[in-house]
Write an enzyme that holds these catalytic residues in place. Structure first.
Site, mmCIF file in Angstrom:
data_model
loop_
_atom_site.group_PDB
_atom_site.id
_atom_site.type_symbol
_atom_site.label_atom_id
_atom_site.label_comp_id
_atom_site.label_asym_id
_atom_site.label_seq_id
_atom_site.Cartn_x
_atom_site.Cartn_y
_atom_site.Cartn_z
ATOM 1 N N CYS A 104 -5.041 12.557 11.749
ATOM 2 C CA CYS A 104 -5.905 11.374 11.749
ATOM 3 C C CYS A 104 -5.866 10.837 13.179
ATOM 4 C CB CYS A 104 -5.404 10.338 10.743
ATOM 5 S SG CYS A 104 -3.869 9.572 11.244
ATOM 6 N N ASP A 130 4.215 0.702 12.083
ATOM 7 C CA ASP A 130 2.986 0.114 11.541
ATOM 8 C C ASP A 130 2.743 -1.305 12.036
ATOM 9 O OD1 ASP A 130 3.281 1.673 8.250
ATOM 10 O OD2 ASP A 130 2.666 2.448 10.198
ATOM 11 N N LYS A 167 0.850 -1.206 0.000
ATOM 12 C CA LYS A 167 0.000 0.000 0.000
ATOM 13 C C LYS A 167 0.878 1.246 0.000
ATOM 14 C CE LYS A 167 -1.733 1.658 3.982
ATOM 15 N NZ LYS A 167 -1.459 3.071 4.238
ATOM 16 N N ASN A 168 1.902 1.263 0.862
ATOM 17 C CA ASN A 168 2.688 2.489 1.032
ATOM 18 C C ASN A 168 3.721 2.716 -0.063
ATOM 19 O OD1 ASN A 168 1.112 3.002 3.209
ATOM 20 N ND2 ASN A 168 2.621 2.345 4.731
ATOM 21 N N ARG A 217 -8.586 -0.551 4.434
ATOM 22 C CA ARG A 217 -7.687 0.450 3.850
ATOM 23 C C ARG A 217 -6.344 -0.179 3.486
ATOM 24 N NH1 ARG A 217 -6.177 5.016 7.350
ATOM 25 N NH2 ARG A 217 -4.935 5.362 5.467
ATOM 26 N N ARG A 269 -0.066 14.495 12.414
ATOM 27 C CA ARG A 269 0.453 14.321 11.052
ATOM 28 C C ARG A 269 0.812 15.656 10.382
ATOM 29 N NH1 ARG A 269 -1.270 9.098 9.581
ATOM 30 N NH2 ARG A 269 0.517 9.053 8.188
HETATM 31 C C1 EPZ Z 1 4.127 6.942 6.069
HETATM 32 O O1 EPZ Z 1 3.368 8.000 6.648
HETATM 33 C C2 EPZ Z 1 3.193 5.745 5.988
HETATM 34 N N1 EPZ Z 1 2.051 6.067 5.135
HETATM 35 C C3 EPZ Z 1 2.700 5.380 7.390
HETATM 36 O O2 EPZ Z 1 1.901 4.197 7.266
HETATM 37 C C4 EPZ Z 1 3.915 5.058 8.254
HETATM 38 O O3 EPZ Z 1 3.479 4.776 9.567
HETATM 39 C C5 EPZ Z 1 4.866 6.253 8.267
HETATM 40 O O4 EPZ Z 1 5.243 6.592 6.906
HETATM 41 C C6 EPZ Z 1 6.142 5.962 9.043
HETATM 42 O O5 EPZ Z 1 6.786 4.852 8.491
HETATM 43 C C7 EPZ Z 1 2.218 6.046 3.784
HETATM 44 O O6 EPZ Z 1 3.291 5.788 3.280
HETATM 45 C C8 EPZ Z 1 0.998 6.342 2.964
HETATM 46 P P1 EPZ Z 1 6.227 10.319 8.216
HETATM 47 P P2 EPZ Z 1 3.979 9.510 6.665
HETATM 48 O O7 EPZ Z 1 6.145 11.559 7.433
HETATM 49 O O8 EPZ Z 1 4.719 9.747 5.421
HETATM 50 C C9 EPZ Z 1 6.393 13.495 11.726
HETATM 51 C C10 EPZ Z 1 0.033 2.821 7.636
HETATM 52 O O9 EPZ Z 1 -0.506 2.336 8.642
HETATM 53 N N2 EPZ Z 1 6.364 14.494 10.642
HETATM 54 O O10 EPZ Z 1 7.444 9.463 8.125
HETATM 55 O O11 EPZ Z 1 2.886 10.433 7.041
HETATM 56 C C11 EPZ Z 1 5.032 12.842 11.929
HETATM 57 O O12 EPZ Z 1 4.248 13.617 12.811
HETATM 58 C C12 EPZ Z 1 0.505 4.257 7.641
HETATM 59 O O13 EPZ Z 1 0.219 2.192 6.557
HETATM 60 C C13 EPZ Z 1 6.538 15.826 10.954
HETATM 61 O O14 EPZ Z 1 6.715 16.202 12.113
HETATM 62 O O15 EPZ Z 1 4.986 9.368 7.893
HETATM 63 C C14 EPZ Z 1 5.360 11.519 12.526
HETATM 64 O O16 EPZ Z 1 5.558 11.699 13.918
HETATM 65 C C15 EPZ Z 1 0.277 4.945 8.982
HETATM 66 N N3 EPZ Z 1 6.498 16.748 9.949
HETATM 67 C C16 EPZ Z 1 6.707 11.168 11.893
HETATM 68 O O17 EPZ Z 1 7.227 12.382 11.344
HETATM 69 C C17 EPZ Z 1 6.297 16.392 8.642
HETATM 70 O O18 EPZ Z 1 6.296 17.274 7.762
HETATM 71 C C18 EPZ Z 1 6.605 10.129 10.795
HETATM 72 O O19 EPZ Z 1 5.887 10.694 9.740
HETATM 73 C C19 EPZ Z 1 6.107 15.023 8.354
HETATM 74 C C20 EPZ Z 1 6.145 14.093 9.362
#
Ligand code: EPZ
Length: 419
Positions: free
Chosen positions: A116, A306, A22-23, A398, A121
């Site tokens: 969410c 995850d 998915k990701n 999802r 996020r």
């Molecule tokens: C991706 O989300 C995945 N989703 C998530 O999977 C996964 O948990 C996550 O990466 C971490 O591996 C998809 O790929 C669609 P991040 P993403 O940006 O990109 C902080 C699932 O269950 N952050 O790496 O949103 C954020 O708050 C989903 O399949 C900032 O502070 O994750 C979080 O604490 C859930 N500022 C951390 O980084 C930003 O601009 C990780 O977020 C962006 C992120």
């Protein structure tokens, strides 16, 4: 809405082919916006999130067709450059289109993705990276409005190795003047999958999958390409956890064990016999799992956030104590209350959950409140005594393709009932 009715106590055994990731497919579909021609994406899982992404592509003016697990995408000349807030609210990960739309159109307007249930996020790192590339960004009335006369290469350091920010910066810099470097980039395998597709389309990206990614801007428009999405390492580990929790013997095919090192080590530490060979992983569960002592979720290649909740479900029945510390998202223990309702002994203390393994769980009426927590409830129900009813299946759908078919094929007693 649907509910899943599960009769627990049956070991999960047999053979299962791992679904597409998915990701990986979500950013890959966003990248097809950049193609002057048709992209053919194989091994695309049939999931609610993928259907929603197909809808975004359609709204952007692309023609989208699905045949089984293959999606055909062809942008049309008049590609729109905005995503309405309703669509963004429905699926916040559509923010991944921002970089691709800016590259294609020189401007973009998308609804704020919002948070969410697992966390706020924020997207500050996305926007900081885009501004470094020369994008002017205003945020007003719930929309993020971007314009870029000229995109210029930049050296961008991410304060946190954000997956989405890394992907958006890659997508926004493919045509930028000069070179872009992303340091402290996310190293998740899904990033390398996206880069591989972009390079097949004519981009020039190197270092994806490491902490330093280089994107050399190209002048020539990207062309269509054919690509097969990598297997879903989280879905794979979820089914392994289910087999481990139910005393089963499961063979996964079409997997990438090299993407799953941290998770396989934990399963071995819990007493499971795990053997990986080529694209197959075989797990034989012990009579009873051992607790995992301490486990911290970390960016890749660390233990993935995850898979925290599915592994907690398995640890609920293990011998001894397991302490899970969630370092990535601020609200990712929503499954705990429901596991406790089934008889688990779990206490949440700040960012940690202390799990005292119990000998048995009892089936119950439980509610899934987010994707991976919902998968954890399925695992607990499969391992529990008696029958469980799980509502909130729209969250589970999802990320898990045909979950009841997969579980039934491995001997699990599960059915989907419309409420
Ligand atoms: C991706 O989300 C995945 N989703 C998530 O999977 C996964 O948990 C996550 O990466 C971490 O591996 C998809 O790929 C669609 P991040 P993403 O940006 O990109 C902080 C699932 O269950 N952050 O790496 O949103 C954020 O708050 C989903 O399949 C900032 O502070 O994750 C979080 O604490 C859930 N500022 C951390 O980084 C930003 O601009 C990780 O977020 C962006 C992120």
């Amino acid at each position: 809405m649907d509910k899943l009715v599960i009769k627990g106590g049956v070991p999960l055994s047999g053979e299962l082919r791992v679904q597409g990731a998915k990701n990986a497919v979500l950013p890959i579909l966003a990248a097809t916006v950049l193609a002057d021609g048709e992209c053919v994406i194989h091994n695309a899982p049939r999931l609610r999130d993928v259907n929603k992404t197909d809808l975004v592509l359609t709204r952007l003016g692309c023609s989208v067709k699905r045949e089984g697990n293959t999606i055909f995408v062809e942008p049309t000349a008049e590609c729109a450059c905005s995503i309405c807030e309703e669509l963004m609210r429905e699926m916040r990960s559509s923010i991944i289109f921002l970089g691709a739309i800016i590259s294609r159109c020189g401007r973009a307007s998308v609804g704020m993705p919002g948070g969410c249930s697992i966390g706020l996020r924020p997207i500050d790192l996305h926007l900081k990276g885009l501004r470094a590339l020369g994008v002017d960004i205003t945020e007003e009335r719930g929309y993020i409005n971007c314009t870029a006369k000229r995109l210029r290469g930049a050296d961008i350091h991410l304060d946190f190795p954000s997956v989405g920010a890394t992907e958006n910066i890659m997508l926004a810099s493919v045509y930028a003047d000069g070179e872009t470097y992303i340091s402290n980039a996310a190293r998740e395998p899904e990033i390398a999958d996206l880069a591989e597709l972009l390079n097949r389309m004519g981009a020039r990206i190197s270092g994806a999958g490491t902490g330093l990614i280089k994107i050399e801007g190209v002048k020539k428009r990207l062309c269509g390409a054919e690509y097969t999405v990598m297997p879903d390492r989280i879905a794979a580990a979820t089914y392994l956890a289910a087999a481990a929790a139910t005393g089963g013997d499961l063979l996964l095919t079409g997997a990438r064990p090299d993407h799953m090192e941290a998770m396989l080590h934990v399963l071995r530490d819990m007493g499971a016999d795990v053997c990986a060979h080529g694209g197959s992983i075989r797990l034989k569960a012990p009579k009873r799992l051992r607790g995992i002592h301490t486990l911290r979720t970390m960016p890749y290649p660390g233990f993935p956030t995850d898979i925290q909740s599915p592994f907690m479900a398995a640890a609920s029945l293990a011998e001894g104590t397991s302490v899970f510390t969630e370092t990535i998202f601020e609200n990712r223990f929503q499954h705990v209350d429901e596991l406790v309702r089934m008889g688990a002994d779990i206490k949440v203390v700040g960012r940690s959950a202390v799990v005292q393994g119990v000998k048995r769980l009892s089936g119950a009426r439980i509610v899934a409140r987010e994707l991976r927590g919902g998968a954890a409830l399925v695992i607990a129900a499969l391992a529990a005594e008696g029958e469980s009813e799980i509502t909130g299946t729209e969250y589970i759908d999802r990320g898990y393709e045909e979950i009841e078919r997969c579980i039934s094929e491995c001997g699990g007693i599960i059915k989907r009932v419309s409420e």
